[in-house]
Each structure stands twice: as C-alpha cells, then as structure tokens.
Design an enzyme around this catalytic site. Structure first.
Site, mmCIF file in Angstrom:
data_model
loop_
_atom_site.group_PDB
_atom_site.id
_atom_site.type_symbol
_atom_site.label_atom_id
_atom_site.label_comp_id
_atom_site.label_asym_id
_atom_site.label_seq_id
_atom_site.Cartn_x
_atom_site.Cartn_y
_atom_site.Cartn_z
ATOM 1 N N ASP A 300 0.845 -1.170 0.000
ATOM 2 C CA ASP A 300 0.000 0.000 0.000
ATOM 3 C C ASP A 300 0.889 1.231 0.000
ATOM 4 O O ASP A 300 1.699 1.453 0.901
ATOM 5 C CB ASP A 300 -0.941 0.045 1.208
ATOM 6 C CG ASP A 300 -2.022 1.099 0.982
ATOM 7 O OD1 ASP A 300 -1.978 1.760 -0.069
ATOM 8 O OD2 ASP A 300 -2.909 1.255 1.842
HETATM 9 C C1 BGC Z 1 -4.776 3.502 0.286
HETATM 10 C C2 BGC Z 1 -5.161 2.357 -0.618
HETATM 11 C C3 BGC Z 1 -5.166 2.803 -2.053
HETATM 12 C C4 BGC Z 1 -3.812 3.398 -2.383
HETATM 13 C C5 BGC Z 1 -3.682 3.835 -3.822
HETATM 14 C C6 BGC Z 1 -3.525 4.214 -0.185
HETATM 15 O O1 BGC Z 1 -3.289 5.365 0.539
HETATM 16 O O2 BGC Z 1 -4.616 3.020 1.597
HETATM 17 O O3 BGC Z 1 -6.406 1.844 -0.245
HETATM 18 O O4 BGC Z 1 -5.492 1.731 -2.893
HETATM 19 O O5 BGC Z 1 -3.579 4.506 -1.549
HETATM 20 O O6 BGC Z 1 -4.422 4.942 -4.095
#
Ligand code: BGC
Length: 753
Positions: A300
């Site tokens: 993530d």
């Molecule tokens: C979030 C994810 C997301 C990713 C990409 C992160 O900050 O926790 O859920 O898919 O960003 O945008």
C-alpha cells in the site's frame, strides 16, 4: 394508503428487477470462462522465455508501480515517471486513465523500451468509476450479492473503457470501530458477510475471463487486520491474537483467493509487532504457502519506506530487503526497489529466485489480461464514448442506492410522504450539496453530475411546492440560518432535514474522536422538531453515528449514507414510497461512543449482564447498541412464525433444515432479509453469543407468505478449535432466525458426528 399508491410501489420494485435483468443480459456485460488459478502452461513457458532475456534491473522495473500526476492518493509524488517508464523501470502506473493518456504512456513502454513489456494501469475504482454507486458500507446494507456483483461489473465496464485494467478493490477489512474513517470502504463488522461480499466484488470485476476487454484484475486489501487499528485512529498499531486474526480478519481474504483474485495489497499497520509489508508470516507463510495464492502482492502506497518510522529497519535499503524477503512482489510509489534492490541482490541479502518469483507473478497477470497480445486493448475510444455514464448504469445506480438505504425509525408511519403533501421544506447543509453526494473514494466520479436531495424531490413534486433553506453548515457553530429554516418549516406541511457528515469526514486519514452529528446540526433538528411539523431526518454519513437524541425525538430517520451519482433521486424514491426500504445494517450503531467497539457477535463472558451488580455492564448505558447488526425497518411489516428444524440431531455428512414462515402483514409489497444465526453453546474455546451463518432476501406482496429454508451441515459449525484447526465440535447448538441480530426466536439441535 390508497390502492394506486401500492400499485406504484409494485411498479417500482418490478422496474428495479427489470433493470437488473436487462443489465445482466446486455452484450457488453457478457464474460466467458477462465480463472486465475487455472493451470496455464502456455503462459508459464512464455514467462520462462521472457525471464531469461531480462536483466536484473528490468526485473526490478517490473516490480515497481508509480502514480501519474493526475491524482494524488497519498503523501508523496514522484516526478519523472515518464522517464522511468522509458528506462524500463516501471511495471505499472496508477492514477492515470482515459484512452488518450493510457495510450500515450503505454506507447512509451511498448515502443521505447528494450523488451516492450506492457504496463498495467491501476486505479481505486471503489464504488463505481464514473457512475458512482453508494459507498461500499452502504452497498453491503443491501445484502444483495447479485446487485453488488453487478455494480462492480458496471464499474469494470466503465473503467476498462477508459484504459484501466486493475482496480484496488475489494477492501475486505472487517471493521468494528466507527471512529475509523475507512469503515465506509468495507462491508461492516461481520466476517461471514464480508467474505460473501468480497467474492461478489471479485467476480464482478474479474468476470470469468480476465482477457475480456471489459474485465479487470481485482486487489484484495488491506492485508491484514487494518480495520483493527487501535482506537480507530488510521494507520495505528494493531494488536490481535493469532486466533482473532485467523478467525475474524483473514477469512474474507481467503475467500478472495478462492474466488481467484489476481492481486493483494499489504496494509499500513503492524501485526504482532511486524508491519504487514514486511510480514513473512502473513505474506509467505499464510498467503502464498497455506492458501497457494499465485497472483502478486503490491504494497500500500509508500508502506515499504514507512517501515523506517515503524522502527523495524534502519533505512530504505533494509526496508526494501525486508519487504521482498517477506513476500512483497511490487512496490507502490516508494521507488525503493529501483533504488536499492539490485545492490541487495548483489550483496546476497535478497535471493534472485525471490525476484524471479515476483516478476513471474506480475507477468502472469499481465499475460492473463491479454496485454502482451494487445497492449492497447483497453484504449478503445468507441467504448469510452458510449459506455461512460451509460443510461443503464445510471438507472441501476438509482435503484441500487434506494436499496442501500436503511429506515432506522418510522413513528406513526411518518414515511412514506404523500406526493399530495402541499408544501415540503427541504432543509440542511447536505440537502443541496452536490459535492458530498458521491462520498469519499469516488474515483473518477464527477460530483457536478450528482443529483442532490433537493433536486430529487423537485423532480417528484411541482417545484413551487418545495422550499429550501440550508439552516447551517455541517461543521462550526453558526446558527444564523436557523430562523429562516424554522420559518420555512412552520409554513410547510412536512420537513425533510438532510444532515450528517461531509464526504471528507470519512475515508482514508479521516478518523474522528467523536461520532456525534457534527456542528450545530442536531440543534437545528431540535429547533425544527419543536415546530411540531413532521420532521424526516435523512442522514448522510460514512460511519455509524451516535443517534441517541435523534432516535428519541425525530419521528422518522432514514440512513442514506453517501448514495452516489443518483443520490437525490434514490432518496426521493424512498421518501415518497416509490421504493419500499429494505436495507439492513451491517454494523452496529452504538448508543454512545463509550460502548465502542460494539458488535453483535461478542462473547458471553463469565458474568453475562443481569440485574446483579457484579456482572459485565455499564452503570450508565445498556449493553445493547441503539440499532443492532442486521436491523432495518420497512414500510410494511413481516411476521415470523413456526420456526422448525428437520431433526434434533445432526450427524456427519448430513444436512438438517431450519425453516420459518415469513408473512407480509402490512399493506405494501417489500423485501425482507431473513437472517440465520448459530450459537455453539460449549466449545474447546469460547464461542460468540451468535454468528451469522446464512441469509435470504425475499420479496413479498401484502398478505403473502413464504417458507424460508436454510440448510445446516457440519461445515456451518466449523471454527478455529483449541488446537487451531478448522473443525466442527460435537455438542449443543442454538439456531436463531429473524429480522435482525437481536432476534430471540430459536431452536436447538445437537451435533454428534
Ligand atoms: C490507500 C489504498 C489505495 C492506495 C492507492 C492508499 O493510501 O490506503 O487503499 O489503494 O492509496 O491509491
């Protein structure tokens, strides 16, 4: 209620059914068969050949994902990603969509790099792409797996028409703390229901054939236990036992693997002292070995770099090593793999076989998507021009949103409102706020296209009979608009008060330490209710709120969540009875914040609550929530009779049946979610007082009756026993069937294998 009114409801319910049918049959939603776990030797030998040609740097490039400069979903931006693509240092891009932009970036990869390996394009398509559906927690409240799957089918149709082939969905984090802003992204507090919904979402996105031009690869996130962040503060520490991890938080992820999900995303939090992104137990042991997952794992955002402040590694280089060694395949956004991994391999700190395995997993998904056959397959202008905001998508969005709303209170049948009501005052800061209708994580949705409640009501009634006042803001203490609102209410026959949270108050990095209705909105409600006019409260919010005061004083409360592009039409459909509400909570609404975390499937304790002082309870509030899991009213009433069990004993390889008669005893046709819960009375480890095991959503005409039958097999009774095995233990069980988790109608049986 007159006959023509009842007829309208029926027509509306039938219309929704027809929309669903038409959509599932229309040609652009058709998909054919293939699964991620299928043995595919042709693909594997192509990967072998490609791996042999790749330099270490090119391999590491495939393991890297960067955001474009179109959208920011995290704290860091990286300039020069086009140059990185050209240098073969990028395997996938996120936050870039539209046929032209994707084609432009893809052409750099397939025309200007040595091996011409196509890029994947990812995006957070969370509740719709352009046509926005209700927020995920609201979708869960439909308990309608076909509709949820269908919404993802539409989301995939629109997203792939704009060049995307990878969604960071489904979010399958079980969440029991309303302070956590991301509770809106999941399916609520229950593991079983979350797992069922997870499967529907994976199927909706991936279809049966990843190579079709209207399917895309899904991503189970956030692995794992992110929803258990201490005190509901986002990114905070998680501390769960292995038993709770495996029994409560992991099953929805396992369900995704079984459904063939192509990718997994690690979570930001630590689990048992080790950040999920560097957690070998979670990634290699459980996911890749135990569950035999053959897709790839992406981090993530910058969670590799975040292992430095976590205090588990000294610097970025070590962080990259820990991540790969633990089983991460792709680095989102930190760039650490590109910066250090080659050196780590040379120093023998990372095995080349682990790099090859990661690259194999990534190339496998790219090949299954068909990107090697046609890297521009998602860049079809005609699809983009015809499918985005397709009228069928909007029609479904409206029906789906109506189905996601929950009638929390309806004293003296305040609702539905009659279309004959001469004047309706629509009041509140959210009543005409286009921006808020689509909620957090609304992807490429354009809020200017959303329909507000005011607009929805005006579309139902002659506009001169609808008056509007804002009253106050969502936040802050300005009451200067109260007088105007109260004056309008006094001149009207009914008030629709739309209050709650702004869309920024939930979602990522949006935890709250209070779960009250913010600002002076409750005081506005008090002032309006004091006029004596019937006040219908329509709530928009991304989490359970403390509604104790409203529940005690407002005649009617409709939980509308953030309903999406068609919000206002859907709210109006419910308010005027064109749709009879059928949503059921998938998360408990507490009486106050002090009860949190509160969930229906708790343990009994050694001192279950009673009148005795020394039992498990509070001095100042009941143990029960204000509205329990599974709760939701209808404009009609359902009666449950004759709960029966086909045999008092269940033996091995056998099935017994539990049946109940459900009758629509009211005057309107409607849907009911019949819920089945089981309690294992004595176990080798203590068991919850109730666990959801099955449910059925039925539709009954007024006066009609249906016998609903559930099967119970030993598999229904399985849990993680004292020796950490999934098994059913012999003994006594109690089965509850009813309209919500508070039901007390039950029968008993014993299991003796
Ligand atoms: C979030 C994810 C997301 C990713 C990409 C992160 O900050 O926790 O859920 O898919 O960003 O945008």
């Amino acid at each position: 209620m007159d006959a023509s009114f009842t007829k309208n409801i029926l027509t509306m319910n039938k219309k929704i059914l027809l929309i669903l049918l038409a959509l599932s049959m229309s040609s652009f939603h058709q998909v054919a068969a293939q699964k991620i776990n299928d043995d595919n030797t042709a693909i594997e030998s192509k990967i072998d050949a490609l791996l042999q040609q790749m330099t270490l740097e090119e391999k590491i490039g495939q393991m890297t994902l960067y955001t474009s400069d179109w959208d920011v979903t995290g704290p860091t931006m990286r300039s020069g990603y086009r140059k990185d693509i050209e240098a073969g240092k990028v395997g996938a891009i996120f936050n870039a969509y539209s046929v032209d932009y994707v084609r432009e970036l893809q052409s750099i990869a397939v025309e200007n790099t040595r091996l011409k390996i196509p890029l994947m394009f990812g995006y957070d398509v969370i509740h719709g792409h352009r046509t926005i559906f209700p927020m995920p927690l609201a979708q869960a409240a439909t308990w309608n797996m076909e509709a949820i799957e269908h919404s993802e089918r539409i989301a995939a149709t629109e997203a792939t028409a704009e060049g995307l082939n990878w969604t960071f969905t489904p979010m399958v984090d079980v969440a029991r703390d309303p302070r956590w802003g991301r509770i809106m992204e999941g399916a609520g507090e229950d593991t079983y229901l979350t797992s069922r919904i997870a499967v529907a979402r994976v199927k909706g996105f991936q279809g049966d054939n990843l190579a079709a031009d209207n399917t895309m690869v899904a991503c189970a996130k956030h692995y794992a236990a992110y929803g258990a962040a201490l005190a509901g503060r986002d990114y905070n520490t998680v501390d769960v036992s292995d038993r709770v991890l495996r029994e409560t938080y992991l099953p929805p992820f396992k369900a995704c693997v079984d459904a063939g999900v192509g990718t997994f995303m690690t979570s930001f939090n630590e689990v048992d002292g080790i950040p999920a992104t560097g957690n070998e137990y979670l990634l290699r042991e459980i996911l890749k070995k135990e569950w035999d997952f053959d897709g790839f794992v992406v981090t993530d955002y910058t969670s590799i770099a975040e292992m430095v402040p976590h205090g588990i590694v000294a610097d970025n280089k070590e962080a990259g090593e820990l991540a790969v060694n633990a089983g991460v395949d792709m680095d989102m956004q930190s760039g650490i793999f590109n910066d250090y991994l080659a050196q780590s391999v040379k120093e023998g700190k990372v095995k080349i076989s682990d790099i090859d395995d990661a690259v194999r997993r990534i190339l496998r998904i790219k090949m299954m998507l068909g990107l090697f056959d046609d890297p521009y397959k998602y860049c079809d202008k005609q699809r983009q021009d015809t499918l985005i905001y397709h009228p069928e998508h909007l029609a479904f969005a409206r029906a789906f949103a109506a189905e996601s709303m929950i009638l929390l209170k309806n004293q003296n049948q305040t609702l539905p409102l009659s279309k004959q009501t001469s004047t309706i005052a629509v009041i509140g800061p959210l009543a005409d706020s286009k921006k808020d209708m689509i909620g957090a994580w609304s992807a490429a949705g354009d809020f200017n296209k959303s329909v507000t409640v005011l607009e929805g009501i005006k579309a139902k009634l002659p506009t001169q009979r609808v008056v509007f006042a804002r009253g106050c803001e969502v936040d802050g203490d300005d009451r200067s608009g109260f007088d105007e609102a109260v004056t309008l209410a006094r001149r009207s026959d009914a008030v629709v008060l739309v209050i709650g949270e702004t869309k920024e108050m939930s979602g990522e990095a949006a935890s709250r330490s209070e779960i009250t209705v913010p600002g002076v909105q409750q005081q506005l409600a008090e002032a309006l209710i004091a006029t004596g006019k019937p006040v219908v409260v329509v709530l928009m919010n991304g989490r359970p709120l403390d509604l104790s005061w409203l529940d005690a004083h407002a005649p009617a409360i409709l939980e509308a969540w953030f309903p999406g592009t068609q919000a206002g039409h859907a709210v109006a459909d419910v308010l005027f009875g064109d749709y009879n509400p059928s949503g059921k909570l998938t998360v408990s609404f507490p009486r106050n914040l002090g009860q949190v975390p509160i969930f229906y499937n708790n343990k009994n304790t050694g001192r279950p609550m009673s009148a005795d002082k020394y039992t498990s309870k509070y001095l100042d509030v009941a143990n029960t929530p204000l509205y329990p899991f599974g709760y939701g009213l209808s404009y009609t009433t359902f009666q449950y009779d004759n709960l029966k069990i086909s045999s008092p004993t269940l033996t091995n390889n056998q099935k017994i049946e539990v049946s109940v008669e459900v009758t629509n005893t009211g005057k309107m046709a409607g849907h009911e979610v019949v819920q089945l819960y089981v309690r294992d009375l004595v176990g080798s480890v203590t068991r919850p007082v109730k666990e959801l095991k099955d449910f059925r959503k039925i539709y009954l005409e007024p006066g009609a009756q249906s016998v609903v039958t559930f099967g119970i097999t030993p598999a229904t009774l399985r849990f993680l026993t004292r020796d950490m095995q999934w098994a059913a233990e012999p003994g006594e069980f109690e089965v509850f069937v009813g309209t919500d988790s508070g039901t007390t109608q039950s029968v008993r049986f014993s299991y003796s294998p």
